[in-house]
Design an enzyme around this catalytic site. Sequence first.
Site, PDB file in Angstrom:
ATOM      1  CB  CYS A   2      25.493  19.595  25.752  1.00  0.00           C
ATOM      2  SG  CYS A   2      25.854  18.826  27.325  1.00  0.00           S
ATOM      3  NE  ARG A  27      22.885  24.101  22.819  1.00  0.00           N
ATOM      4  CZ  ARG A  27      21.591  24.106  22.562  1.00  0.00           C
ATOM      5  NH1 ARG A  27      21.039  25.179  22.056  1.00  0.00           N
ATOM      6  NH2 ARG A  27      20.850  23.056  22.809  1.00  0.00           N
ATOM      7  CD1 TRP A  73      25.232  23.535  32.326  1.00  0.00           C
ATOM      8  CD2 TRP A  73      23.999  21.667  32.504  1.00  0.00           C
ATOM      9  NE1 TRP A  73      24.456  23.646  33.449  1.00  0.00           N
ATOM     10  CE2 TRP A  73      23.698  22.521  33.592  1.00  0.00           C
ATOM     11  CE3 TRP A  73      23.343  20.441  32.423  1.00  0.00           C
ATOM     12  CZ2 TRP A  73      22.773  22.172  34.571  1.00  0.00           C
ATOM     13  CZ3 TRP A  73      22.431  20.096  33.394  1.00  0.00           C
ATOM     14  CH2 TRP A  73      22.140  20.963  34.461  1.00  0.00           C
ATOM     15  CG  ASN A  99      22.219  18.584  23.962  1.00  0.00           C
ATOM     16  OD1 ASN A  99      22.064  18.529  25.178  1.00  0.00           O
ATOM     17  ND2 ASN A  99      21.557  19.423  23.192  1.00  0.00           N
ATOM     18  N   GLY A 100      22.000  15.566  25.805  1.00  0.00           N
ATOM     19  CA  GLY A 100      20.791  14.884  26.284  1.00  0.00           C
ATOM     20  C   GLY A 100      21.148  13.931  27.403  1.00  0.00           C
ATOM     21  CD  GLU A 485      13.197  37.885  35.212  1.00  0.00           C
ATOM     22  OE1 GLU A 485      12.860  36.772  35.639  1.00  0.00           O
ATOM     23  OE2 GLU A 485      14.078  38.048  34.355  1.00  0.00           O
ATOM     24  CE  LYS A 489      17.604  37.408  34.664  1.00  0.00           C
ATOM     25  NZ  LYS A 489      16.434  36.972  33.985  1.00  0.00           N
ATOM     26  CD  GLU A 492      19.591  34.227  35.801  1.00  0.00           C
ATOM     27  OE1 GLU A 492      19.716  33.120  35.280  1.00  0.00           O
ATOM     28  OE2 GLU A 492      18.732  35.053  35.457  1.00  0.00           O
ATOM     29  CG  HIS A 508       1.548  37.002  56.194  1.00  0.00           C
ATOM     30  ND1 HIS A 508       0.619  36.953  57.199  1.00  0.00           N
ATOM     31  CD2 HIS A 508       1.049  37.874  55.277  1.00  0.00           C
ATOM     32  CE1 HIS A 508      -0.402  37.736  56.896  1.00  0.00           C
ATOM     33  NE2 HIS A 508      -0.161  38.311  55.723  1.00  0.00           N
ATOM     34  CE  LYS A 607      19.527  32.716  26.601  1.00  0.00           C
ATOM     35  NZ  LYS A 607      19.124  33.642  27.641  1.00  0.00           N
TER      36      LYS A 607
HETATM   37  C1  F6R Z   1      16.885  33.098  33.742  1.00  0.00           C
HETATM   38  C2  F6R Z   1      16.688  32.209  32.621  1.00  0.00           C
HETATM   39  C3  F6R Z   1      16.022  30.907  32.856  1.00  0.00           C
HETATM   40  C4  F6R Z   1      15.101  30.576  31.668  1.00  0.00           C
HETATM   41  C5  F6R Z   1      14.531  29.159  31.826  1.00  0.00           C
HETATM   42  C6  F6R Z   1      13.560  28.818  30.722  1.00  0.00           C
HETATM   43  O1  F6R Z   1      17.494  34.290  33.366  1.00  0.00           O
HETATM   44  O2  F6R Z   1      17.076  32.511  31.521  1.00  0.00           O
HETATM   45  O3  F6R Z   1      15.333  30.887  34.046  1.00  0.00           O
HETATM   46  O4  F6R Z   1      14.075  31.509  31.616  1.00  0.00           O
HETATM   47  O5  F6R Z   1      15.590  28.231  31.819  1.00  0.00           O
HETATM   48  O6  F6R Z   1      14.167  28.857  29.477  1.00  0.00           O
HETATM   49  P1  F6R Z   1      13.334  29.029  28.147  1.00  0.00           P
HETATM   50  O7  F6R Z   1      12.690  30.351  28.184  1.00  0.00           O
HETATM   51  O8  F6R Z   1      14.352  28.910  27.057  1.00  0.00           O
HETATM   52  O9  F6R Z   1      12.334  27.924  28.119  1.00  0.00           O
END
Ligand code: F6R
Length: 612
Positions: A2, A27, A73, A99-100, A485, A489, A492, A508, A607
């Site tokens: 948010c 956000r 969000w 926000n929260g 990772e 990527k 998502e 396994h 984000k």
């Molecule tokens: C994936 C991604 C998320 C963040 C996670 C932690 O691309 O961006 O998995 O890594 O939400 O966020 P931070 O690093 O801001 O604590």
Amino acid sequence: MCGIVAYIGEKEAYPLLIKGLKRLEYRGYDSAGVALLNGDVNVYKKKGKVQELVNHAQGAKKNGTLGIGHTRWATHGAPDDLNAHPHVSGDGRLALVHNGIIENYALLKKALEKEGHVFHSETDTEVLVHLIEEIQNRDNLPLEEAIRIALTRVVGAYAIVVLDKNDPNKLVAARKASPLVIGIGENEFFLASDATPIIEHTKKVIYLNDEEIAVVRRSGSYDIRTINNEVQAPFIHELDMKIEMLEKGGYDYFMLKEIHEQPTTISDCMRGRLNADEGWIMLGGLEEHVNRITKAKRIIIAACGTSWHAGLIAEYLIEDLARLPVEVEYASELRYRNPIITEDDVVIAISQSGETADTLAALELAKEKGALIYGIVNVVGSSIARITDAGSYIHAGPEIGVASTKAFTGQVTLLTMMALSLAHKRGTISTSYFQQLLNEMSNIPKKVEKVLESNKKIEYIAQEIKDKPNALYLGRGYNFPIALEGALKLKEISYIHAEGYPAAEMKHGPIALIDEEMPVIVIATNKSAYDKIASNIQEVKARKGLVIAVVTEGDEVISQIADYTIEIPDTEEPFTPLLSVIPLQLLSYHIALMRDCNVDQPRNLAKSVTVE
Ligand code: F6R
């Protein structure tokens, strides 16, 4: 999670709010809304992106020099027009953005309903504005006092901004566990979830602390009190951010821009901290607590998502080079079990945003138990940066694409320097090996540039995967976290189901999935396990899987077996992740684009995850 933006001053608020909301859209982008004060309170809200709100409000009355805005969000209630913020009190006097999460909203709602309040949305936020209204009207209190009392009854997390129709010369804001920044201009104030909507107006900001309430006035005055009514003397920070950092700079997407920025961001992370010619590494945060960190019984790393993957690489690095035991924990798990953490431990939190609720809570727990807490953070002034005993910024600049790329390599760069420094101080590697590693580390930005030259080839390979329903990523040792990772990527941003696995674990279980429909992306650059990885690839090929292998330049063996190879320059094994992740970022980007996905704003994600 948010985004909040608000303005009070002499200018028209609406265009400022919309521009600010667009900056904060990363956000959350389920719905957006604004409330403008111009004698009346005019509220416009719409499901979808900020642009939908702009279309919706076309032709409507939007004047006013005071306003609040929100991009959502969804947590409580579906993402629709009714649940969008701002929410308005029953008497229409107050409008609030939040926000929260208000955890005890159901109880509060029941009590308010008994008093005759009627609710129109499913949100916890609407309960909060009614609670403030109830308190304000009962004793005819000024807005800030009603908010203060209301917040003493609330359990949960909040950043809020509230306007009052009867008092058009002020805005009131408060925060607990969700960020809020106040920008101080000339007879004007900007309030926002982060500095990105503020930077083009003023560089002077105050970061509100937990349980603080701020009143900002049209006259240019402001004051900050705690929820217990103690007056605070705020510190005014000078923002160090350039507006170009928030633009796409000629790229189609922020994600692509951020992938290409990595040679620079990795250099920036090392600047002034690593000098190969003079043979030293210096991390300010580490030096301040050098005894405690080098003599720690154990290092515990807490993080989420991509940052957790950076933590896994750090486990390999620190154990391998500095011979200190490391445990890597999902912050969300660490905080809710009964972990053994002592004063002899160092707990490192890794977070791009510095606001992730679970990571913050895990740190608070570690602090209570007496451990030294260290933050590795990108966003300057963020909550994690402020509660830690020590820390290091990764200096990657604002990361706007929701999928983390340059922040990840920034985190890994920082953690690599930390491992090298600890190893040197603890004498666990020889001086000549230390020097050899320093020399190679300073070559990494150039080598990342080289990897980026494979972009066209990677785009071509993406064609092969774009219509597959699944993908498997395999890696060993330092490249196992890169497999995780790469899979994250892909899923998502392209919504293809993908899993990362240690290559040797494939037999396994996951090997049962392999047929001609299963692309298997193997990171096969490890010198130490090269033959073993080559055998793993043979096992996939024997079952007709499609193999895309990331290999070291000049590789002659795996390139004969794999269907496609992507070369990366040779480097010291501990530094491989900094190079091997780049092709996987580009691969996900191209696949997502070919599938018409919104690369920068993937569905359901945000984000900055400020709710648990
Ligand atoms: C994936 C991604 C998320 C963040 C996670 C932690 O691309 O961006 O998995 O890594 O939400 O966020 P931070 O690093 O801001 O604590």
